[in-house]
Design a protein around this motif. Structure first.
Motif, PDB file in Angstrom:
ATOM      1  N   LYS A   1       0.798  -1.201  -0.079  1.00  0.00           N
ATOM      2  CA  LYS A   1      -0.022   0.028   0.085  1.00  0.00           C
ATOM      3  C   LYS A   1       0.908   1.110  -0.101  1.00  0.00           C
ATOM      4  O   LYS A   1       0.397   2.227  -0.632  1.00  0.00           O
TER       5      LYS A   1
ATOM      6  N   SER B   1      -6.929  -6.482   2.389  1.00  0.00           N
ATOM      7  CA  SER B   1      -8.332  -7.268   2.674  1.00  0.00           C
ATOM      8  C   SER B   1      -9.328  -6.199   2.460  1.00  0.00           C
ATOM      9  O   SER B   1     -10.431  -6.559   1.949  1.00  0.00           O
ATOM     10  N   GLU B   2      -9.062  -4.695   2.950  1.00  0.00           N
ATOM     11  CA  GLU B   2     -10.312  -4.248   2.796  1.00  0.00           C
ATOM     12  C   GLU B   2     -10.546  -3.674   1.567  1.00  0.00           C
ATOM     13  O   GLU B   2     -11.771  -3.676   1.108  1.00  0.00           O
TER      14      GLU B   2
ATOM     15  N   ASN C   1      -2.144   2.210   9.813  1.00  0.00           N
ATOM     16  CA  ASN C   1      -2.564   1.305   8.898  1.00  0.00           C
ATOM     17  C   ASN C   1      -3.794   1.734   8.177  1.00  0.00           C
ATOM     18  O   ASN C   1      -4.120   1.856   6.923  1.00  0.00           O
ATOM     19  N   LYS C   2      -4.866   1.973   8.961  1.00  0.00           N
ATOM     20  CA  LYS C   2      -6.179   2.276   8.567  1.00  0.00           C
ATOM     21  C   LYS C   2      -6.127   3.624   7.841  1.00  0.00           C
ATOM     22  O   LYS C   2      -6.441   3.729   6.637  1.00  0.00           O
TER      23      LYS C   2
ATOM     24  N   GLU D   1      -4.622   3.009   4.593  1.00  0.00           N
ATOM     25  CA  GLU D   1      -5.612   2.505   3.851  1.00  0.00           C
ATOM     26  C   GLU D   1      -6.749   3.457   3.242  1.00  0.00           C
ATOM     27  O   GLU D   1      -7.179   3.079   2.104  1.00  0.00           O
TER      28      GLU D   1
HETATM   29 MG    MG Z   1      -5.753  -4.087   5.469  1.00  0.00          MG
END
Ligand code: MG
Ligand code: NAD
Length: 413
Positions: free
Chosen positions: A132, A158-159, A229-230, A233
């Protein structure tokens, strides 16, 4: 059941010795007729790489470090393998763009993955994107390269894989035309979702890496604990699906069963569910648009129990606020927070910084670095270098905001 094809899909796996790389090879090993491994790469873990070469017999293996590559080459010869051993970033770019390779799994961690991932995009590969940080640091440049090279980009996170699966099959990048109102990104909340705020200051690297639902590499595990991380994302979502920042909502979902959702203008919400196992998005992208078995346990909703959804607490997770702020500020700010975060996490894992110093360092570097939008790879890498240098030099300063607290980014959001 779908039949394996006559011509196997030829794969390069960048970062094959990491968590995503190993899971990818696990899926591949279940379908020997369907996939052929052409190249594997590792930073330093030559023992694991040698075992992988013995098992999958790739044409190429890349080791980043020159000395480790020489030792590795000797062992490849002793093992009687035909694998050619290469070394360094240019070798990564080479194996990411080999004409005989169809598909590249981009699973190097950090901005170290940017150059080879861009090389795969430029050469029009089917590109399975786990890295990412490539999108976070070079969003517009990255997406332009994908379009210009004619690459097929499939998300592994995964998201994002869940969002991809929940969008209409004919989605063409125009959310309005597809009737999409919002993207709801789920987040587990990590190991410290309910830890009393005054205890966070004493968190150790091993505690931060002990994720309740996912087994991952150490950098992304710490990012999950801080919720950086979010934040990364959210930025990834913005670029992958052309979503304005205001249309992306983060929802804490401690069970990690709903991997993300798409809300439509008619009130429908489409979600993708499954047990938390990265082999699901990996198999989805490897076989896309077909479906293949991957060894994942099937979801038993009757034993899963209650699924909970909560709003994220930005005082507990200041890194999330910093990333959201960076997305609104612009591309340069995203490059800077990524660099500052990589250094902060490495210093925390090495014992040089406390857990709550991570957001302090990032905010300090972000506010002190002029971060214009970069239009070329050279400009991205230069901004990354400057931010990294500042992050390395950063020391705990009492006059900076003490966390847990309210960083400016939280106050603004
Ligand atoms: Mg993820
Ligand atoms: P990891 O640390 O387990 O593995 C990283 C891989 O990259 C290893 O093969 C390592 O040898 C290689 N590598 C590390 N530094 C390198 C360098 N400087 N140059 C070249 N190669 C280098 O990481 P991971 O957990 O597998 O994550 C890989 C990527 O996938 C990250 O970008 C992460 O954010 C993303 N991702 C991971 C997961 C997961 O469940 N692990 C989920 C979603 C996204």
């Amino acid at each position: 059941m779908t039949q394996d094809r006559a011509q196997p899909q030829r794969l390069t796996i960048l970062g094959s010795t990491g968590s995503i790389g190993v899971s990818t090879l696990d899926v591949v090993s279940r379908h020997p007729q369907r996939f052929h491994v052409a190249a594997l790469t590792s930073n330093l873990r030559i023992d694991t790489l040698l075992e992988q070469c013995k098992r999958f017999n790739p044409e190429y293996a890349v080791v980043m470090d020159a000395a480790a590559a020489r030792v590795f080459e000797q062992r490849v010869v002793e093992a009687g393998l035909q694998t050619r051993v290469l070394c360094g970033t240019e070798a990564l770019e080479k194996v990411a763009s080999l004409p005989e390779v169809d598909t590249v799994m981009a699973a190097i961690v950090g901005i170290a993955g940017l150059r080879p991932t861009l090389a795969a995009a430029a050469s029009g590969k089917k590109l399975l994107l786990a890295n990412k940080e490539s999108l976070v640091t070079a969003g517009a440049l990255f997406m332009d390269t994908v379009r210009a090279g004619g690459a097929r980009l499939l998300p592994i996170d995964s998201e994002h894989n869940a969002v991809f699966q929940s969008l209409p099959g004919n989605f063409n990048g125009d959310l309005n035309a597809s009737g999409v109102r919002r993207i709801l990104l789920t987040a587990s909340g990590g190991p410290f979702r309910t830890t009393p705020l005054n205890q966070l200051v004493n968190v150790t690297p091993d505690q931060a890496c002990a994720h309740p639902n996912w087994v991952m590499g150490r950098k992304i595990s710490v990012d999950s604990a801080t919720m950086m991380n979010k934040g990364l994302e959210v930025i990834e979502t913005h670029w992958l699906f052309s979503v304005p920042p205001g249309c992306i909502e983060v929802v804490v979902h401690p069970e990690s069963i709903v991997h993300s959702m798409v809300e439509y203008v008619d009130g429908s919400v489409i979600a993708q569910l499954g047990n938390p196992d990265m082999r699901t998005p990996i198999a989805h992208a490897l076989a896309y648009p077909e479906r293949i078995a991957n060894g994942v346990n099937f979801l038993d909703l009757t034993s899963t129990g209650t699924l909970r959804f909560e709003k994220p607490d930005l005082r507990r997770f200041p890194c999330l606020a910093l990333a959201l702020d960076a997305l609104r500020t612009g591309q340069g700010a995203a490059t800077v927070i990524n660099a500052a975060n990589e250094v902060a996490v490495a210093r925390f894992l090495g014992g040089a910084l406390g857990y709550m110093d991570i957001p302090r360092l990032i905010e300090s570097v972000l506010t002190s670095t002029h971060a214009p939008a970069a239009h070329s790879l050279a400009e991205v890498l230069e901004l990354d270098r400057v931010a990294r240098e500042r992050a390395q030099k950063w020391t705990v300063q009492t006059k900076l905001p003490a966390y847990p607290g309210t960083p400016r980014a939280v106050a603004r959001s």
